[in-house]
Write a protein that holds these residues in place. Structure first.
Motif, short mmCIF file in Angstrom:
data_model
loop_
_atom_site.label_atom_id
_atom_site.label_comp_id
_atom_site.label_asym_id
_atom_site.label_seq_id
_atom_site.Cartn_x
_atom_site.Cartn_y
_atom_site.Cartn_z
N PRO A 213 10.73 3.44 -2.63
CA PRO A 213 10.54 2.33 -1.50
C PRO A 213 9.66 2.50 -0.26
CG PRO A 213 12.81 3.32 -2.23
CD PRO A 213 11.72 4.13 -3.06
N GLN A 214 9.20 3.93 -0.25
CA GLN A 214 8.27 3.93 1.08
C GLN A 214 7.06 3.34 0.43
OE1 GLN A 214 8.39 8.43 0.80
NE2 GLN A 214 8.31 8.29 3.02
N LEU A 215 6.35 3.48 -0.81
CA LEU A 215 5.40 2.92 -1.17
C LEU A 215 5.39 1.30 -1.17
CD1 LEU A 215 2.44 3.05 -2.45
CD2 LEU A 215 3.40 3.29 -4.71
N CYS A 216 6.60 0.93 -1.65
CA CYS A 216 6.95 -0.63 -1.59
C CYS A 216 6.83 -1.20 -0.10
CB CYS A 216 8.31 -0.86 -1.93
SG CYS A 216 8.69 -0.76 -3.63
N GLU A 217 7.12 -0.44 0.82
CA GLU A 217 6.98 -0.88 2.22
C GLU A 217 5.54 -0.89 2.53
OE1 GLU A 217 8.16 0.72 6.67
OE2 GLU A 217 9.07 1.67 5.07
N ALA A 218 4.66 0.10 2.03
CA ALA A 218 3.19 -0.04 2.26
C ALA A 218 2.55 -1.20 1.68
CB ALA A 218 2.74 1.33 1.97
N ILE A 219 2.72 -1.37 0.32
CA ILE A 219 2.06 -2.41 -0.29
C ILE A 219 2.47 -3.77 0.18
CG2 ILE A 219 1.52 -0.98 -2.09
CD1 ILE A 219 3.60 -2.28 -3.97
N ASN A 220 3.85 -3.80 0.51
CA ASN A 220 4.31 -5.18 1.06
C ASN A 220 3.42 -5.35 2.49
OD1 ASN A 220 5.93 -7.58 1.34
ND2 ASN A 220 7.22 -6.41 2.67
N MET A 221 3.37 -4.48 3.35
CA MET A 221 2.51 -4.86 4.33
C MET A 221 1.29 -5.08 4.26
SD MET A 221 1.83 -2.02 7.58
CE MET A 221 3.82 -1.51 7.82
N LYS A 222 0.75 -4.36 3.28
CA LYS A 222 -0.69 -4.69 2.87
C LYS A 222 -1.02 -6.25 2.51
CE LYS A 222 -5.19 -3.58 2.40
NZ LYS A 222 -6.05 -2.94 3.48
N TYR A 223 -0.05 -6.54 1.48
CA TYR A 223 0.05 -7.79 0.72
C TYR A 223 -0.08 -8.91 1.99
CZ TYR A 223 0.79 -11.59 -2.74
OH TYR A 223 0.91 -12.58 -3.39
N LYS A 224 1.04 -8.85 2.79
CA LYS A 224 1.24 -9.92 3.78
C LYS A 224 -0.03 -9.89 4.76
CE LYS A 224 5.29 -8.81 5.52
NZ LYS A 224 6.61 -8.96 6.38
N ALA A 225 -0.64 -8.99 5.03
CA ALA A 225 -1.77 -8.83 5.98
C ALA A 225 -3.27 -9.58 5.02
CB ALA A 225 -2.10 -7.53 6.39
N GLU A 226 -3.42 -9.05 3.84
CA GLU A 226 -4.17 -9.45 3.22
C GLU A 226 -4.31 -10.97 2.88
OE1 GLU A 226 -7.42 -8.14 2.05
OE2 GLU A 226 -6.77 -6.58 3.58
N VAL A 227 -3.15 -11.45 2.65
CA VAL A 227 -2.87 -12.78 2.03
C VAL A 227 -2.61 -13.60 3.28
CG1 VAL A 227 -1.37 -14.49 0.76
CG2 VAL A 227 -2.07 -12.21 -0.21
N GLN A 228 -2.71 -13.05 4.54
CA GLN A 228 -2.28 -13.72 5.79
C GLN A 228 -0.80 -14.46 5.61
OE1 GLN A 228 -5.94 -15.43 6.71
NE2 GLN A 228 -6.47 -13.67 7.83
N SER A 229 0.00 -14.15 5.26
CA SER A 229 1.45 -14.90 4.95
C SER A 229 2.44 -14.15 5.38
CB SER A 229 1.44 -15.15 3.25
OG SER A 229 2.60 -15.76 3.07
N ASN A 230 3.51 -15.04 5.63
CA ASN A 230 4.72 -14.43 6.07
C ASN A 230 5.80 -14.26 5.12
OD1 ASN A 230 4.30 -14.37 9.00
ND2 ASN A 230 4.84 -16.49 9.14
N ARG A 231 5.10 -14.70 3.83
CA ARG A 231 6.07 -14.56 2.56
C ARG A 231 5.41 -13.17 1.92
NH1 ARG A 231 5.37 -17.62 -3.24
NH2 ARG A 231 7.16 -16.45 -4.20
#
Length: 786
Positions: free
Chosen positions: A505-523
Motif C-alpha cells: 500500500p505504501q508503494l501504491c500511494e507513491a506510484i499513484n502520486m507519481k502517475y497523476k503528476a506525470e499524466v497531469q490528471s485528477n484521475r
C-alpha cells in the motif's frame, strides 16, 4: 491563518455574508493583512460582561494598532506607498473608535471570527479529512502565535526590569561616591585642631553610618534584582527553545518532507512565507534577549557584587548563542531543489534562501554561496563533522552566487541560474548496484557575520539525493531510484538510507502520486488498477486490494529483477505506461475511455458478454509503453463462434504518425467502447478534421489504418458498418501495418551520443517523406493525382 484562507474561497451567498461583516468599524484590509496575528490572539479568554477585563482588551487594541503600524512601515515601492498610507489611516481610525471602549473591539472581532468559522464549516464538510486538517492547522497556528505573544510579553517585562535595575544601580553608584566623599572628609579631620575635629566628627560618622547601611541594604537589593532578572531570562530562553523546536524540528522538517514528496508529484510544499515570518519573529526575540543579557553583563562589570550572578549570566549568554546559532544554521535552506536526475553537460538551476537574513541584516554585507557535488559517503562524513578536506565528486560550472535581498518580499536568497555538471567521479559500486542507483547531493555552503562581526556563522545545507546520468537512456532507472528515495526516506536519516522493502500500500500511494503528476490528471489509479498491478508485480491472483495489504515489495522486485517471462522490470513497464499516457493518451485517460490496467484474459472475459464490435483499450503486457485494442467479433474459421481479437500494441512511434482517436475512427469494425458507449460519442471530438479540397489541381493524400481481416468491403452508405473478414484470418493477435512503407526504419546513426535526434538526419527523413507524398497515391488511399 487557515480560517481566512478558507474564508477567501467562499462562493455566492456565503461570500456576501462574509463580506458584510466588514466596514468602517473594522476594514476588511485589516483582516487580510493581519490575519495571522488576529487568529493567534486569545479573544475568547476575555469576558465581555466583566468591566475589569477592559485592561486585557486595551492591550489587544494596542497590539493590533502596533501590528498595523509595523506592517505599514515595511511597505515599499509604488503600490507599497499607497498601502502604507491606507494602513496608517486604519491604525488611527481604530484607535479613535475603540480607545475608550476596547471591549467593543473584542466583541466585533469575536463576532467576525465566529461567523467566518461557521460559513467555512457549512461550505466544507467539517467531517472530511480536509476539514479536520484545516481545524488542526488553525489550532497549531494559534498555539504558535500564542507562544510568540507570551515571548513578547516576557521580553517586554525583562526590558522593564533591566531599565529599573540600571536606574537603581546608577543611584547606588551616586550614593557610593557620596560615602567615599564622607570618608575623605573624615580623613581630613586629622589635620584640624582637636576642638574642630570633635565638633564635626560625630556628624560625619553618623552620615557615614547611614550611607553605608543604605549601601549594604541596596547592594542586597541590587543582587536580588539581578538574580530575579536572570531567572526571568532563563524562563524566556526555555520558552524560546520550545518555540524554536516546534518551528524548526516540526514545521520546517514537515516543509522539507512536503518538498521531497513534491519531487514525486505531491502538492507544492507551500507555507514558506509563514515559516519565514515565524523564523524572523524568533530571530527578533532572540536578538532582543541577547542584547538584554549583554546589558545585564555590562551592569555587573560596572558594579561587581559578590554572588552567583556571574556564572548565571555566562550560562545565559552561552545558551542564547546556541539558540541563535541553531536558528541561523537551520534556516539556510534550499528553496528550489536542483533536478534529482542530473545529466552531465546540461544546464540546471537551484535557489537557496536564508529565512532570517533580512531580520539579521545579513544583506548589508551580502554573503557568497558555493555549490559542490559530493558523494553519499562524503555527505555522511560531513554530517558527522569529520574532516572531508573539501573533497568533491565532480566539477560544477558557475557554482558561486551572491545572495540578494529582495525588498518587496523581504527575502535573502541566491539563485543559481546557469550551473552545469562538467564531470562526475563515481565510487566503487556494491554488488548489483548500477550507476543509476548511486546517489550524490549538492552541498551549498556560505559564511557571514551578524551584529558587527559579533557572531560569525558557517552554514551548510544538502540537496535532496541526486542521481547523475550521462545518457537519456539512463533516465528511467534513475527516476526509479529518486522515486523510492523521496517516497520512503525517514526524517533525520543517515544519508541516504532507505528501506530495502516496503508495504505494497505504501508503494501504491507513491506510484499513484507519481502517475497523476506525470499524466497531469485528477484521475489516478483505482482499486481495480492497483489489484492488477499487484498481480503483475507478485504474479499472484489476488482479486481485491485487501488481499495485498500485507504484501511487501523489495527494491529488487521494483527495479532490479525482470518480471516473469519478460526482459524488463515492474518499474520500467509502469514508467512506459506513464510516458505513453502523458504524451498521447492523456485526454482519453481523463475521459475514462482507457481501462488500461487489464490483462488479456480479463479483457476476454469482459468482452465475451458484449455484442460484436465492442472494444476496450488496455496497456500491453509484453511491450514497454504500448497500448492495444481488444474487441469481440465472429471467428472466421468457425461459423457461429465468437472470439476476442487483440491488435498489435501501439507505441509512441505509431501515435506520432496517426492519433489513437483517428486510428479508432479508421476501424469500422469497432462499434462500442466497453461497456456500451458508441465510439463516436467518446472519440469524435478528437478526430482530425476532414482534409480540405484540392488546391492548385493537387489532392492531398491521407494516411489511414487498415486491419486486412476487418476491412470494410465497398461500404454501402445505406448498409451501416458492414464488415467482412479476410479468408486468411487467424485467431492469433492481428498486427497492423505501422508505416505503410513511407518511413524507413530508424537507424542508430539518426541518434547522437546522448540518444537524441540528429537534426540533419531527421530533416533528411522529412524530405524523403515529402518526396514520397508527391508520388501517385495508391488506390487504397482513395486519392488520384491530377
Amino acid at each position: 491563518m487557515a480560517v481566512w484562507i478558507q474564508a477567501q474561497q467562499l462562493q455566492g451567498d456565503a461570500l456576501h455574508q462574509m463580506q458584510s461583516l466588514y466596514g468602517q468599524h473594522f476594514p476588511i484590509e485589516v483582516r487580510h493583512y493581519l490575519s495571522q496575528w488576529i487568529e493567534g490572539q486569545l479573544w475568547d479568554n476575555i469576558d465581555l460582561e466583566n468591566p475589569q477585563e477592559e485592561f486585557k482588551a486595551k492591550r489587544l487594541l494596542d497590539g493590533l494598532i502596533q501590528e498595523l503600524q509595523n506592517k505599514a512601515e515595511h511597505q515599499v515601492g509604488e503600490d507599497g506607498f499607497l498601502l502604507k498610507i491606507k494602513l496608517g489611516h486604519y491604525a488611527n481610525q481604530l484607535k479613535s473608535t475603540y480607545d475608550r471602549c476596547p471591549l467593543e473591539l473584542v466583541r466585533c472581532i469575536k463576532h467576525i471570527l465566529y461567523t467566518e468559522q461557521r460559513l467555512v464549516r457549512e461550505a466544507t464538510n467539517s467531517n472530511s479529512p480536509v476539514g479536520g486538517m484545516l481545524d488542526s492547522m488553525s489550532q497549531k497556528y494559534q498555539q504558535i502565535n500564542q507562544a510568540f505573544e507570551e515571548l513578547r510579553l516576557l521580553t517586554q517585562d525583562t526590558e522593564n526590569d533591566l531599565r529599573k535595575l540600571q536606574h537603581n544601580q546608577e543611584y547606588f553608584i551616586i550614593q557610593y561616591q557620596e560615602s567615599l566623599r564622607i570618608q575623605a572628609q573624615l580623613s581630613s579631620l586629622a589635620t584640624l585642631p582637636p576642638a574642630d575635629r570633635q565638633l564635626r566628627e560625630p556628624t560625619l560618622l553618623s552620615k557615614r553610618a547611614t550611607v553605608e547601611a543604605w549601601l549594604t541594604r541596596e547592594a542586597n537589593t541590587l543582587q536580588k534584582y539581578r538574580l530575579d532578572l536572570a531567572e526571568k531570562h532563563q524562563k524566556t530562553l526555555q520558552l524560546l527553545r520550545k518555540q524554536q523546536t516546534v518551528i524548526l524540528d516540526d514545521e520546517l522538517i514537515q516543509w522539507k518532507r512536503r518538498q521531497q514528496l513534491a519531487g514525486n508529484g505531491g502538492p507544492p510544499e507551500g507555507g514558506m512565507d509563514i515559516l519565514q515570518s515565524w523564523c524572523e519573529k524568533l530571530a527578533e526575540t532572540i536578538w532582543q534577549n541577547r542584547q538584554q543579557i549583554r546589558r545585564a553583563e555590562h551592569l555587573r562589570q560596572q558594579l561587581p557584587i559578590p554572588g552567583p550572578i556571574e556564572d548565571l549570566l555566562n550560562e545565559l549568554n552561552s545558551t542564547i548563542t546556541d539558540i541563535i546559532s541553531a536558528l541561523v544554521t537551520s534556516t539556510f535552506i534550499i528553496e528550489k531543489q536542483p533536478p534529482q536526475v542530473l545529466k552531465t553537460q546540461t544546464k540546471f538551476t537551484a535557489t537557496v534562501r536564508l529565512l532570517v537574513g533580512g531580520k539579521l541584516n545579513v544583506h548589508m554585507n551580502p554573503p557568497q554561496v558555493k555549490a559542490t557535488i559530493i558523494s553519499e559517503q562524503q555527505a555522511k562524513s560531513l554530517l558527522k563533522n569529520e574532516n572531508t578536506r573539501n573533497d568533491s565528486s565532480g566539477e560544477i560550472l558557475n557554482n558561486n552566487c551572491v545572495m540578494e535581498y529582495h525588498q518587496t518580499t523581504g527575502t535573502l536568497s541566491a539563485h543559481f541560474r546557469n550551473m552545469s555538471l562538467k564531470r562526475i567521479k563515481r565510487s566503487d559500486r556494491r554488488g548489483a548496484e548500477s550507476v543509476t542507483e548511486e546517489k550524490f547531493t549538492i552541498l551549498f555552503e556560505s559564511q557571514f557575520s551578524v551584529g558587527g562581526n559579533e557572531l560569525v556563522f558557517q552554514v551548510k545545507t544538502l540537496s535532496l539525493p541526486v542521481v547523475v546520468i550521462v545518457h537519456g537512456s539512463q533516465d528511467n532507472n534513475a527516476t526509479a531510484t529518486v522515486l523510492w528515495d523521496n517516497a520512503f526516506a525517514e526524517p533525520g536519516r543517515v544519508p541516504f538510507l532507505v528501506p530495502d522493502k516496503v508495504l505494497w500500500p505504501q508503494l501504491c500511494e507513491a506510484i499513484n502520486m507519481k502517475y497523476k503528476a506525470e499524466v497531469q490528471s485528477n484521475r489516478g489509479l483505482s482499486e481495480e488498477n492497483l489489484v492488477f498491478l499487484a498481480q503483475k508485480a507478485f504474479g499472484n491472483s489476488s482479486t481485491s486490494i485487501e488481499d495485498d495489504r500485507n504484501m511487501t515489495m523489495t527494491w529488487s522486485q521494483f527495479n532490479r529483477e525482470s518480471l516473469p517471462g519478460r526482459n524488463f522490470t515492474f518499474w520500467q513497464w509502469f514508467d512506459g505506461v506513464m510516458e505513453l499516457t502523458k504524451k498521447h493518451l492523456k485526454p482519453h485517460w481523463n475521459d475514462g475511455a482507457i481501462l488500461g490496467f487489464v490483462n488479456k484474459q480479463q479483457a476476454q472475459d469482459m468482452l465475451m458478454s458484449k455484442p460484436n464490435g465492442t472494444f476496450l483499450l488496455r496497456f500491453s503486457d509484453s511491450e514497454i509503453g504500448g497500448v492495444t485494442i481488444a474487441w469481440v467479433a465472429e471467428n472466421p474459421n468457425k461459423a457461429g463462434e465468437r472470439m476476442v481479437w487483440n491488435l498489435m500494441p501501439y507505441t509512441t512511434k505509431d501515435f506520432t504518425i496517426r492519433s489513437l482517436a483517428d486510428r479508432i475512427s479508421d476501424l469500422n469494425h469497432l462499434l462500442f467502447l466497453y461497456p456500451d458507449r458508441p465510439k463516436d460519442d467518446v472519440f469524435s471530438k478528437y478526430y482530425t478534421p476532414p482534409l480540405s479540397k484540392a488546391v492548385d489541381g493537387y489532392v492531398k493524400p491521407q494516411i489511414k489504418q487498415v486491419v486486412p481481416e476487418f476491412t470494410t468491403a465497398n461500404p454501402d452508405p445505406t448498409s451501416g458498418n458492414a464488415t467482412y473478414m479476410d479468408h486468411g484470418a487467424s485467431p492469433a493477435p492481428v498486427s497492423h501495418p505501422h508505416t505503410f512503407g513511407l518511413y524507413p526504419p530508424m537507424s542508430e546513426s539518426m541518434l547522437d551520443a546522448d540518444g537524441d535526434f540528429d537534426l540533419d538526419d531527421t530533416m533528411d527523413v522529412a524530405r524523403h517523406v515529402e518526396e514520397l507524398l508527391r508520388r501517385p497515391v495508391e488506390s487504397h488511399w482513395g486519392g488520384q493525382q491530377s
